[in-house]
Each structure stands twice: as structure tokens, then as C-alpha cells.
Design an enzyme around this catalytic site. Structure first.
Site, PDB file in Angstrom:
ATOM      1  N   ASN A  43       0.840  -1.195   0.000  1.00  0.00           N
ATOM      2  CA  ASN A  43       0.000   0.000   0.000  1.00  0.00           C
ATOM      3  C   ASN A  43       0.877   1.248   0.000  1.00  0.00           C
ATOM      4  OD1 ASN A  43       0.554  -0.895   2.697  1.00  0.00           O
ATOM      5  ND2 ASN A  43      -1.083   0.382   3.512  1.00  0.00           N
ATOM      6  N   CYS A  54      -4.147   0.570  -2.352  1.00  0.00           N
ATOM      7  CA  CYS A  54      -3.973  -0.688  -1.615  1.00  0.00           C
ATOM      8  C   CYS A  54      -2.879  -1.554  -2.242  1.00  0.00           C
ATOM      9  CB  CYS A  54      -5.270  -1.489  -1.629  1.00  0.00           C
ATOM     10  SG  CYS A  54      -6.606  -0.758  -0.692  1.00  0.00           S
ATOM     11  N   GLU A  56      -2.953  -4.711  -2.964  1.00  0.00           N
ATOM     12  CA  GLU A  56      -3.434  -5.628  -4.008  1.00  0.00           C
ATOM     13  C   GLU A  56      -3.443  -4.933  -5.363  1.00  0.00           C
ATOM     14  OE1 GLU A  56      -4.735  -4.890  -1.085  1.00  0.00           O
ATOM     15  OE2 GLU A  56      -5.974  -6.504  -0.271  1.00  0.00           O
TER      16      GLU A  56
HETATM   17  N1  THU Z   1      -5.277  -1.506   2.547  1.00  0.00           N
HETATM   18  C1  THU Z   1      -4.716  -2.354   1.650  1.00  0.00           C
HETATM   19  O1  THU Z   1      -3.595  -2.130   1.180  1.00  0.00           O
HETATM   20  N2  THU Z   1      -5.436  -3.444   1.266  1.00  0.00           N
HETATM   21  C2  THU Z   1      -6.669  -3.752   1.744  1.00  0.00           C
HETATM   22  O2  THU Z   1      -7.282  -4.706   1.271  1.00  0.00           O
HETATM   23  C3  THU Z   1      -7.255  -2.973   2.827  1.00  0.00           C
HETATM   24  C4  THU Z   1      -6.606  -1.685   3.129  1.00  0.00           C
HETATM   25  C5  THU Z   1      -4.518  -0.314   2.945  1.00  0.00           C
HETATM   26  C6  THU Z   1      -5.089   0.990   2.479  1.00  0.00           C
HETATM   27  C7  THU Z   1      -4.521   1.950   3.489  1.00  0.00           C
HETATM   28  O3  THU Z   1      -3.212   2.329   3.075  1.00  0.00           O
HETATM   29  C8  THU Z   1      -4.399   1.115   4.761  1.00  0.00           C
HETATM   30  O4  THU Z   1      -4.469  -0.244   4.344  1.00  0.00           O
HETATM   31  C9  THU Z   1      -5.499   1.379   5.793  1.00  0.00           C
HETATM   32  O5  THU Z   1      -6.759   1.238   5.231  1.00  0.00           O
END
Ligand code: THU
Length: 135
Positions: A43, A54, A56
Site C-alpha cells: 500500500n 492498496c 493488491e
Molecule cells: N489496505 C490495503 O492495502 N489493502 C486492503 O485490502 C485494505 C486496506 C490499505 C489501504 C490503506 O493504506 C491502509 O491499508 C489502511 O486502510
């Protein structure tokens, strides 16, 4: 074929690259290709919070930008410091559904190595997809 431990270690490596200075919630993702190659994602946050990306989607977008075909992905691995194996957000589920084959295996970890394994098609029932654009 990577072992579960190897998948965990790759996901931990991806997570270690997270830029999550605002939430302090680091996430790692790995796309594993049928060739055995893999692409990492983490992320990446921004002071303008809505711009956070995110792990993913970072992995999937990097994969495309680097010339790989997302239809060659056989597995995605995702990790975060959660009580249960991490649950990918809805936006990422839409992107995974759009780009990946429905039988791609999704392996979810937390840092304790608790694991949940499912498939892309299990992640988002009643998804919006290209068919909805043509009605
Ligand atoms: N986040 C992800 O990278 N993947 C997810 O599936 C859920 C949330 C990240 C986004 C943000 O940088 C942090 O987690 C908090 O939401």
C-alpha cells in the site's frame, strides 16, 4: 511451486515496502505467475487520504505496467497485521475480479501465519462487471 512458508516470506517482503505513514497499517501483496515469476505490491498512502492505493492494486497494476498478462496469474497472496487473515477491501475485490481468472487462488495471511485460502470467484458475489455496462 512455492511452499506456504515461501509465500508468507514473499508477502512479508512486499509488506516491508509499504508506505503507510498515515494509517501505520502496512499491507503486502504478491501476484504469482504460472511461469513462477512474481510481482510484489504494497500500500502507498498520500496526505490526501483518498489517493491511498492498496497493496493488491499496486501489485496488479505493476504487473500490467511491467508487461505481464494478469490472466497468467495463478495465485495472489496478501498479508497484514490483523487478528484473522487479512480481508481484501471491496475496491480491490472488484479489480481482482476484473483482471484475474475466477479460479485464481487467493491466500490470505496475518503476521501469525494464520491462513485462509479461497478463490477470486468467492471474493465478490454479485459483482459489477463489463456485462452491466451493456444493459
Ligand atoms: N489496505 C490495503 O492495502 N489493502 C486492503 O485490502 C485494505 C486496506 C490499505 C489501504 C490503506 O493504506 C491502509 O491499508 C489502511 O486502510
Amino acid at each position: 511451486m512455492l511452499s506456504l512458508d515461501e509465500k508468507y516470506e514473499l508477502a512479508v517482503l512486499a509488506r516491508s515496502r509499504s508506505y503507510s505513514v498515515y494509517s501505520k497499517f502496512a499491507v503486502g501483496a504478491v501476484c504469482i505467475l504460472k511461469s513462477g515469476e512474481y510481482v510484489l505490491g504494497c500500500n502507498v498512502e498520500n496526505a490526501s487520504y483518498g489517493l491511498c492505493n492498496c497493496a493488491e492494486r499496486t501489485a496488479l497494476f505493476s504487473l500490467i505496467a511491467n508487461g505481464y498478462d494478469p490472466k497468467d496469474v495463478v495465485e495472489m497472496v496478501i498479508i497484514a497485521d490483523t487478528t484473522k487473515p487479512v480481508s481484501p477491501c471491496g475496491a480491490c475485490r472488484e479489480v481482482m475480479k476484473e483482471l484475474l481468472n475466477e479460479d485464481v487462488v487467493v491466500t490470505l495471511f496475518n503476521l501469525n501465519k494464520d491462513v485462509k485460502v479461497l478463490k477470486v470467484k468467492d471474493l465478490l458475489p454479485y459483482a459489477f462487471d463489463e456485462g452491466d455496462l451493456n444493459e
